[in-house]
Scaffold this motif. Structure first.
Motif, mmCIF file in Angstrom:
data_model
loop_
_atom_site.group_PDB
_atom_site.id
_atom_site.type_symbol
_atom_site.label_atom_id
_atom_site.label_comp_id
_atom_site.label_asym_id
_atom_site.label_seq_id
_atom_site.Cartn_x
_atom_site.Cartn_y
_atom_site.Cartn_z
ATOM 1 N N LEU A 163 0.848 -1.192 0.000
ATOM 2 C CA LEU A 163 0.000 0.000 0.000
ATOM 3 C C LEU A 163 0.885 1.244 0.000
ATOM 4 C CD1 LEU A 163 -2.603 -1.157 2.676
ATOM 5 C CD2 LEU A 163 -2.723 -1.417 0.192
ATOM 6 N N ALA A 164 0.555 2.201 -0.827
ATOM 7 C CA ALA A 164 1.324 3.444 -0.935
ATOM 8 C C ALA A 164 0.429 4.625 -0.627
ATOM 9 C CB ALA A 164 1.930 3.582 -2.321
ATOM 10 N N CYS A 165 0.983 5.576 0.099
ATOM 11 C CA CYS A 165 0.243 6.793 0.444
ATOM 12 C C CYS A 165 0.357 7.805 -0.718
ATOM 13 C CB CYS A 165 0.790 7.396 1.739
ATOM 14 S SG CYS A 165 0.012 8.964 2.200
ATOM 15 N N ALA A 166 -0.755 8.322 -1.160
ATOM 16 C CA ALA A 166 -0.760 9.268 -2.279
ATOM 17 C C ALA A 166 -0.222 10.632 -1.883
ATOM 18 C CB ALA A 166 -2.182 9.419 -2.823
ATOM 19 N N ILE A 171 5.083 3.687 1.966
ATOM 20 C CA ILE A 171 4.666 2.351 1.522
ATOM 21 C C ILE A 171 4.567 1.441 2.742
ATOM 22 C CG2 ILE A 171 5.303 0.337 0.145
ATOM 23 C CD1 ILE A 171 6.738 2.225 -1.769
ATOM 24 N N ALA A 172 3.497 0.676 2.810
ATOM 25 C CA ALA A 172 3.297 -0.252 3.925
ATOM 26 C C ALA A 172 2.969 -1.637 3.375
ATOM 27 C CB ALA A 172 2.188 0.228 4.844
ATOM 28 N N GLN A 173 3.489 -2.649 4.076
ATOM 29 C CA GLN A 173 3.203 -4.034 3.700
ATOM 30 C C GLN A 173 3.331 -4.920 4.952
ATOM 31 O OE1 GLN A 173 5.978 -6.058 1.059
ATOM 32 N NE2 GLN A 173 4.297 -7.162 0.064
ATOM 33 N N ALA A 174 2.431 -5.869 5.100
ATOM 34 C CA ALA A 174 2.484 -6.776 6.254
ATOM 35 C C ALA A 174 3.729 -7.648 6.162
ATOM 36 C CB ALA A 174 1.234 -7.645 6.298
ATOM 37 N N PRO A 175 4.332 -7.977 7.297
ATOM 38 C CA PRO A 175 5.507 -8.866 7.266
ATOM 39 C C PRO A 175 5.101 -10.262 6.803
ATOM 40 C CG PRO A 175 4.788 -8.516 9.520
ATOM 41 C CD PRO A 175 3.984 -7.573 8.672
ATOM 42 N N ALA A 176 6.062 -10.968 6.252
ATOM 43 C CA ALA A 176 5.790 -12.336 5.790
ATOM 44 C C ALA A 176 5.445 -13.213 6.984
ATOM 45 C CB ALA A 176 7.004 -12.890 5.060
ATOM 46 N N PRO A 177 4.433 -14.073 6.860
ATOM 47 C CA PRO A 177 4.062 -14.932 7.972
ATOM 48 C C PRO A 177 5.168 -15.939 8.300
ATOM 49 C CG PRO A 177 2.898 -15.591 5.982
ATOM 50 C CD PRO A 177 3.612 -14.311 5.669
ATOM 51 N N SER A 178 5.173 -16.379 9.546
ATOM 52 C CA SER A 178 6.201 -17.322 10.005
ATOM 53 C C SER A 178 6.068 -18.660 9.293
ATOM 54 C CB SER A 178 6.081 -17.530 11.514
ATOM 55 O OG SER A 178 6.966 -18.530 11.961
ATOM 56 N N ARG A 179 7.206 -19.242 8.960
ATOM 57 C CA ARG A 179 7.231 -20.581 8.375
ATOM 58 C C ARG A 179 8.129 -21.464 9.225
ATOM 59 N NH1 ARG A 179 6.866 -20.994 1.977
ATOM 60 N NH2 ARG A 179 5.554 -19.198 1.506
ATOM 61 N N PRO A 180 7.761 -22.735 9.424
ATOM 62 C CA PRO A 180 8.628 -23.609 10.210
ATOM 63 C C PRO A 180 9.984 -23.825 9.552
ATOM 64 C CG PRO A 180 6.819 -24.853 9.219
ATOM 65 C CD PRO A 180 6.513 -23.406 9.015
#
Length: 520
Positions: A163-166, A171-180
């Motif tokens: 997501l980018a602010c006009a 710019i914002a983005q959720a962190p990658a989810p945890s993986r084992p």
């Protein structure tokens, strides 16, 4: 014509006919007796083989021997042939009045299972086949059937929009989810399933690979093996937390079992060892969480349990393995022996050659176990008082009786050896009477090893010492989950979805009795 009219009138001819008939009847009686003798002999041999195989299996539980395994296999083949012969023999059942079979009350199917309702209308639907009118509901009959839908794979696509602010170009983005497994294909549920299938359900990885292929998913055995290695490494801090919990106890159950391990270079196998230590005080009313901790060593040297129990102080309930002796000599660990081992000596004799002596020994020991059944789960003081009042007198009588019987037998006899086993360990065998915290036997540790024995038959051998260490780690987690009444696969799925990003100094939060497993 009557039967009498068929007999000759001549007396000599009639006598000859009767003699011939008597001889034929005698021959038939001999055949019947011979057949009954063969059947009886066959049944006796079948029972003898069953007892012998059972004894050999108990022997195989505690040691590794290819010769012993082959002997069991040969006996089982012979037993199959005998039972096949028995099955081929026509059996005449006595004619008895038929009675109605006892109706077994069927348990209702669990409420938590999802229900699929299928409504079955007549072929004509709601239209009357007699007059063509529309029929109304008069009532309905229903029945339930338990069905199984094979486990299925699914792909979880993680989408993280940017997501980018006009106004300010932020710019914002959720962190990658945890993986084992970092950048790994396996989700926590799949990885948990592979681990549980291998170590709890005893399904080797190559068989799992074949099963997954039938569902259209190609997962090579080598890939599954890498997942197992990654999973075991990831879970190691949690296994260490289990070890600390176990060693903080004041009473432990300990045992060990052989594990064939492929020796490097020559393709042969050597014998490694899995050790198990169990903390479980629920029988004495303690609410502390029960835990089992496994560890692997490449041999059975006494230095291994001595190192495992370096910081342990309290009572160790175990078998008569000599490697524990130096632990007892330290002075801060007390020995408590196992009545199940002492009883097993007499039971094996009774199974092979029952007599008055081993029968009475089993009855006397059985009386001690009945007392334990009555006090299981009661507070420490109540258990100790009941044992002192009821078990101690029986133990004193048993000691006097065993001592008397020992004087009447040859020291080389099997019965004499069984008696000496008990008498030589009498102090350790009777210690449980003085402490309500202790148990009469070491069965908690033996029960923990039963799954290992089943897996050992399926795996044939571990690929290396590192494989034994991984097995010990996963056995610890699966066994501890079971002791706490948690489904091992659900527990590992929960843990593997979090542990990669979980703070190491708060690892105890992921122990089996600390987590809440959501219903799937």
């Amino acid at each position: 014509m009557t039967t009498a009219n068929t007999y000759p009138d001549d007396i000599d001819a009639l006598k000859a006919l009767l003699r011939e008939r008597d001889a034929h009847i005698g021959h038939l009686e001999d055949l019947v007796e011979s057949h009954e003798a063969v059947v009886a002999t066959g049944k006796a041999e079948i029972e003898h083989l069953k007892l012998l195989i059972a004894k050999l299996r108990r022997m195989a539980f505690g040691r590794s021997s290819e010769k012993l395994d082959r002997q069991i296999e040969q006996l089982e083949l012979k037993l199959e042939d005998l039972e096949a012969d028995e099955g081929a023999t026509p059996i005449e059942l006595p004619k008895t009045p038929r009675t109605a079979a006892e109706q077994i009350q069927r348990k209702p199917l669990p409420d938590h299972l999802p229900r699929e309702v299928l409504t079955h209308l007549p072929e004509s639907g709601k239209t009357c086949t007699a007059c063509g009118a529309t029929m109304k509901l008069l009532g309905e009959d229903f029945s339930e059937q338990l069905e199984y839908i094979p486990a299925s794979f699914r792909v979880v696509r993680h989408v993280r929009p940017k997501l980018a602010c006009a106004c300010c170009d932020h710019i914002a983005q959720a962190p990658a989810p945890s993986r084992p497994i970092e950048r790994g294909l396996a989700g926590p549920g799949l990885l948990a399933h592979v681990l549980v299938a291998k170590f709890a359900d005893h399904l080797p990885l190559y068989r799992q690979s074949v099963i997954y292929a039938r569902e259209g998913v190609e997962l090579d055995r080598s890939l599954l093996a890498k997942w197992v290695g990654h999973g075991a490494n990831l879970l190691q801090p949690l296994v260490e937390a289990l070890r600390r919990h176990v060693m903080a106890a004041t009473k432990l159950h300990a045992d060990d079992t052989p594990v064939p391990v492929l020796a490097p270079g020559n393709g042969k196998t050597k014998t490694g060892r899995l050790w198990v230590y169990v903390r479980d005080d629920r029988n004495s009313g303690d609410i502390t969480a029960p835990v089992v901790w496994f560890t692997y060593t490449p041999d059975r040297k006494g230095e291994h349990p001595q190192q495992h129990l370096t910081k342990f102080k309290g009572t160790l309930q175990a078998d008569a393995y000599g490697g524990y002796q130096k632990i007892y000599e330290r002075g801060d660990v007390v020995e408590a022996a196992c009545w199940a081992h002492a009883r097993r000596k007499f039971y094996d004799l009774h199974a092979a050659r029952p007599n008055a002596l081993n029968t009475e020994a089993l009855e006397r020991i059985g009386a001690l176990y009945r007392i334990e059944d009555e006090i299981r789960g009661q507070p420490l003081d109540a258990r100790q008082v009941r044992r002192q009042t009821h078990a101690r007198p029986r133990l004193d009588e048993l000691y006097a009786w065993l001592t008397t019987m020992s004087g009447t037998l040859s020291r080389k006899s099997d019965t004499s050896q069984a008696i000496r086993y008990a008498l030589n360990r009498w102090t350790a065998l009777t210690r449980y009477c003085d402490d309500g915290h202790l148990e009469i036997d070491n069965l908690p540790a033996e029960r923990a090893l039963r799954g290992v024995a089943v897996g050992r038959r399926n795996y044939l051998f571990a690929g290396a010492d590192s494989g034994g260490e991984r097995a010990a780690a996963i056995y610890s987690l699966i066994g501890s989950a079971k002791l706490n009444g948690i489904d091992p696969e659900a527990y590992l799925r929960h843990v593997l979805g979090r542990i990669a990003d979980h703070p190491i100094n708060r690892i105890e939060e992921l122990l089996p009795w600390m987590v809440t497993i959501p219903v799937q």
